[in-house]
Design a protein around this motif. Structure first.
Motif, PDB file in Angstrom:
ATOM      1  N   ARG A   1      36.736 -15.149   3.084  1.00  0.00           N
ATOM      2  CA  ARG A   1      36.476 -16.611   4.402  1.00  0.00           C
ATOM      3  C   ARG A   1      35.160 -17.417   3.949  1.00  0.00           C
ATOM      4  O   ARG A   1      34.994 -18.772   3.918  1.00  0.00           O
ATOM      5  CB  ARG A   1      37.231 -16.233   5.711  1.00  0.00           C
ATOM      6  CG  ARG A   1      37.421 -17.624   6.751  1.00  0.00           C
ATOM      7  CD  ARG A   1      38.054 -16.995   7.726  1.00  0.00           C
ATOM      8  NE  ARG A   1      38.728 -17.783   8.464  1.00  0.00           N
ATOM      9  CZ  ARG A   1      38.808 -18.686   8.881  1.00  0.00           C
ATOM     10  NH1 ARG A   1      37.671 -19.413   8.908  1.00  0.00           N
ATOM     11  NH2 ARG A   1      39.795 -19.347  10.060  1.00  0.00           N
TER      12      ARG A   1
ATOM     13  N   VAL B   1      39.652 -23.469   6.276  1.00  0.00           N
ATOM     14  CA  VAL B   1      40.826 -22.373   6.323  1.00  0.00           C
ATOM     15  C   VAL B   1      42.157 -22.509   7.265  1.00  0.00           C
ATOM     16  O   VAL B   1      42.059 -22.414   8.355  1.00  0.00           O
ATOM     17  CB  VAL B   1      39.907 -20.702   6.471  1.00  0.00           C
ATOM     18  CG1 VAL B   1      41.705 -19.567   6.608  1.00  0.00           C
ATOM     19  CG2 VAL B   1      40.040 -20.128   5.693  1.00  0.00           C
TER      20      VAL B   1
ATOM     21  N   GLU C   1      46.256 -17.860   6.647  1.00  0.00           N
ATOM     22  CA  GLU C   1      45.467 -17.239   5.883  1.00  0.00           C
ATOM     23  C   GLU C   1      46.079 -15.513   6.748  1.00  0.00           C
ATOM     24  O   GLU C   1      46.422 -15.464   7.410  1.00  0.00           O
ATOM     25  CB  GLU C   1      43.775 -16.753   6.896  1.00  0.00           C
ATOM     26  CG  GLU C   1      43.754 -16.590   8.312  1.00  0.00           C
ATOM     27  CD  GLU C   1      41.843 -15.896   8.191  1.00  0.00           C
ATOM     28  OE1 GLU C   1      41.274 -15.699   7.704  1.00  0.00           O
ATOM     29  OE2 GLU C   1      41.697 -17.152   9.320  1.00  0.00           O
TER      30      GLU C   1
ATOM     31  N   PHE D   1      44.950 -16.562   1.409  1.00  0.00           N
ATOM     32  CA  PHE D   1      44.323 -18.011   2.074  1.00  0.00           C
ATOM     33  C   PHE D   1      44.881 -19.274   1.948  1.00  0.00           C
ATOM     34  O   PHE D   1      45.604 -19.292   0.173  1.00  0.00           O
ATOM     35  CB  PHE D   1      43.035 -18.410   1.448  1.00  0.00           C
ATOM     36  CG  PHE D   1      41.805 -17.296   2.242  1.00  0.00           C
ATOM     37  CD1 PHE D   1      42.047 -17.495   3.665  1.00  0.00           C
ATOM     38  CD2 PHE D   1      41.371 -15.583   1.074  1.00  0.00           C
ATOM     39  CE1 PHE D   1      40.822 -16.060   4.127  1.00  0.00           C
ATOM     40  CE2 PHE D   1      40.772 -15.192   1.808  1.00  0.00           C
ATOM     41  CZ  PHE D   1      40.190 -14.966   3.199  1.00  0.00           C
TER      42      PHE D   1
END
Length: 237
Positions: free
Chosen positions: A172, A182, A185, A232
């Motif tokens: 991340r 992001v 996730e 993701f």
């Protein structure tokens, strides 16, 4: 301590023998789920499958709209062209058009790359995605529940070219540091049964039900760390 000893793989490594060994030469249920995630969570194509392997995901993406593939391996690219006729498959990133795609997929790609190469790949993604374009990215999670249950028999250790097995949180940070937000996730869940000495069906009932429910839903529901892989959904900044 795991005895896993990663080593980089060249383009020629990803040939017919490689896919026969990992059992991923053909279509598989996970690709159906990834396609449904793309349909549900992205803003639309054209689509690019980056690291398209033998072409089954790019073929599925082509049902959503125009789809292309990139594959470093000449053998895999030839297989992908046969699997997904009508989809452009290239073996050089220079051939990918700038701002040419609305969304891309990279399914089990980044774990094969060292950090410098991964950073270069992410720069390529930012170039080929139109402004605000999205990416669905999946890689094994060594901090996930699957690794905890399987120990040294974990599926992430099956392939010695997995040279970059970062935990979810580190991926991340890396993705954000290299120009992506992001948006969502999660994880694929526990699907690599059995995880115990229980009969396979009993073990599946104990561990795999959440992954199965998520698969049927076509959504990303499971929180990071509860499965085998990190998933993701990114947006280019």
């Amino acid at each position: 301590m795991s005895s896993f000893e990663p080593r980089p793989g060249t383009a020629d490594h990803y040939d017919e023998a490689y896919y026969e060994a990992n059992g991923q030469a053909g279509d598989r249920p996970a690709l159906r789920w990834f396609t449904r995630l793309v349909a549900r969570y992205t803003d639309g194509g054209p689509y690019l499958d980056f690291g398209c392997g033998t072409g089954h995901l790019v073929r599925r993406l082509s049902a959503l709209g125009p789809a292309s593939g990139f594959e470093l391996s000449e053998w895999s690219a030839a297989a992908a062209r046969a699997t997904a006729p009508g989809c452009a498959i290239t073996t050089t990133t220079d051939a990918l058009p700038t701002d040419g795609f609305g969304a891309l997929t990279a399914i089990h790609v980044l774990e094969h790359l060292d950090d410098d190469t991964a950073a270069s790949v992410l720069a390529t993604w930012r170039r080929v995605l139109r402004p605000g374009g999205q990416a669905l990215v999946v890689m094994p999670d060594p901090a996930g529940r699957g690794r905890q249950l399987a120990g040294d028999a974990w599926m992430g250790f099956d392939d010695p070219t997995h040279v970059n097995l970062k935990p979810h949180a580190q991926w991340r940070e890396f993705l954000v540091a290299h120009g992506f937000e992001v948006e969502r996730e999660g994880t694929d869940g526990l699907w690599d049964v059995p995880y115990s000495r229980l009969p396979r069906l009993v073990d599946a009932a104990r561990h795999a039900v959440p992954a199965f429910v998520q698969f049927l839903s076509g959504r990303l529901l499971l929180a990071p760390g509860r499965g085998e892989s990190s998933v993701f959904l990114l947006r280019s900044r």
